[in-house]
Design an enzyme around this catalytic site. Sequence first.
Site, PDB file in Angstrom:
ATOM      1  CG  ASN A 246      -1.788   1.219   1.333  1.00  0.00           C
ATOM      2  OD1 ASN A 246      -1.375   2.335   1.049  1.00  0.00           O
ATOM      3  ND2 ASN A 246      -3.024   1.023   1.775  1.00  0.00           N
TER       4      ASN A 246
ATOM      5  CD  GLU B 235      -4.439   4.762   1.044  1.00  0.00           C
ATOM      6  OE1 GLU B 235      -4.906   5.833   1.493  1.00  0.00           O
ATOM      7  OE2 GLU B 235      -3.948   3.875   1.771  1.00  0.00           O
TER       8      GLU B 235
ATOM      9  CE1 TYR C 295      -6.611   0.507   1.363  1.00  0.00           C
ATOM     10  CE2 TYR C 295      -7.650   1.855  -0.325  1.00  0.00           C
ATOM     11  CZ  TYR C 295      -7.116   1.722   0.943  1.00  0.00           C
ATOM     12  OH  TYR C 295      -7.095   2.804   1.786  1.00  0.00           O
TER      13      TYR C 295
ATOM     14  CG  ASP D 103      -4.324  -2.181   3.473  1.00  0.00           C
ATOM     15  OD1 ASP D 103      -4.647  -2.890   4.438  1.00  0.00           O
ATOM     16  OD2 ASP D 103      -4.361  -0.936   3.498  1.00  0.00           O
TER      17      ASP D 103
ATOM     18  CG  ASN E 294      -7.587  -1.628   5.856  1.00  0.00           C
ATOM     19  OD1 ASN E 294      -6.854  -1.156   6.716  1.00  0.00           O
ATOM     20  ND2 ASN E 294      -7.814  -1.013   4.697  1.00  0.00           N
TER      21      ASN E 294
ATOM     22  CG  HIS F  96       0.476   0.038   4.447  1.00  0.00           C
ATOM     23  ND1 HIS F  96      -0.319  -1.024   4.828  1.00  0.00           N
ATOM     24  CD2 HIS F  96      -0.325   1.135   4.504  1.00  0.00           C
ATOM     25  CE1 HIS F  96      -1.536  -0.599   5.101  1.00  0.00           C
ATOM     26  NE2 HIS F  96      -1.571   0.714   4.911  1.00  0.00           N
TER      27      HIS F  96
END
Length: 281
Positions: A11, A39, A114, A154, A156, A272
Amino acid sequence: MARTIRIASVNVNGVRAAYRKGMGDWLDGRGVDVLALQEVRAARSDLEPLLGDEWHLVNDEANAKGRAGVAIASRLRLGETRTALGPDDFDSSGRWIEQDLDVDGTPFTLVSVYTNSGEAETPKQEEKWRFLDAMTERLAELRAASERVLLVGDFNVGHTTLDIKNWKGNVKRAGFLPRERAYFDRFFGERGAQVDCADGTTGEGQGWVDVGRMLSGPVEGPYTWWSQRGKAFDNDTGWRIDYHMASPALAAVASGYTVDRASAYDTRWSDHAPVVVDYAL
């Protein structure tokens, strides 16, 4: 003879800013064959001159300018690209891109992911649930279509208490909610088996492999993201939320798992760190 392919995922927290801070130097010296970005927050016309013409590039931008965005840059031959995820009324743009690749006649599919960050008990979290539901359905389809599938990016979500340094303080926050973690219990649970999940439910395992955990063992981290606030990076108070999620056939040939953590706070070019793994295909 197997050919080893190095796949990196990161990311970048805005690719133009990352390049201004030194991402290009990292990439030039890392021997990466396939690079997955999240991102990106930039258009293809911004990405191409940064990466250079030695890379084959695919990307998917978010509908909202300057937000999200995923991309895959490859030195390998590109096949079909897909970006659709979930029902027609679900906006997954800039968050999911699938790319079919070929290594000397061995095909595999790479997905740059993402996942929404979410926010507990808000509409943002509802969007995250919808993304995770759509991802669950698509994962089953991908496994049915191919033996070699790799999702990176990512996600999350920290799956277990080993994945977040301060996990006790985050059990009610997005990224470590029991219901979020339950998805990952099912993702990584034995395929077809009933799995006990973090939220107290049971569900059917899908049989994916968390390559980072497989190769690192039951240790804290290694973390891949640190808050920009306070001394989180200096104290290594991080989260492991960036994954390589592999089908068993790819996990079996994975090696050299590395989190490229910066040497110091002021040398970082993203909040990151890149996650790099070699696959013998």
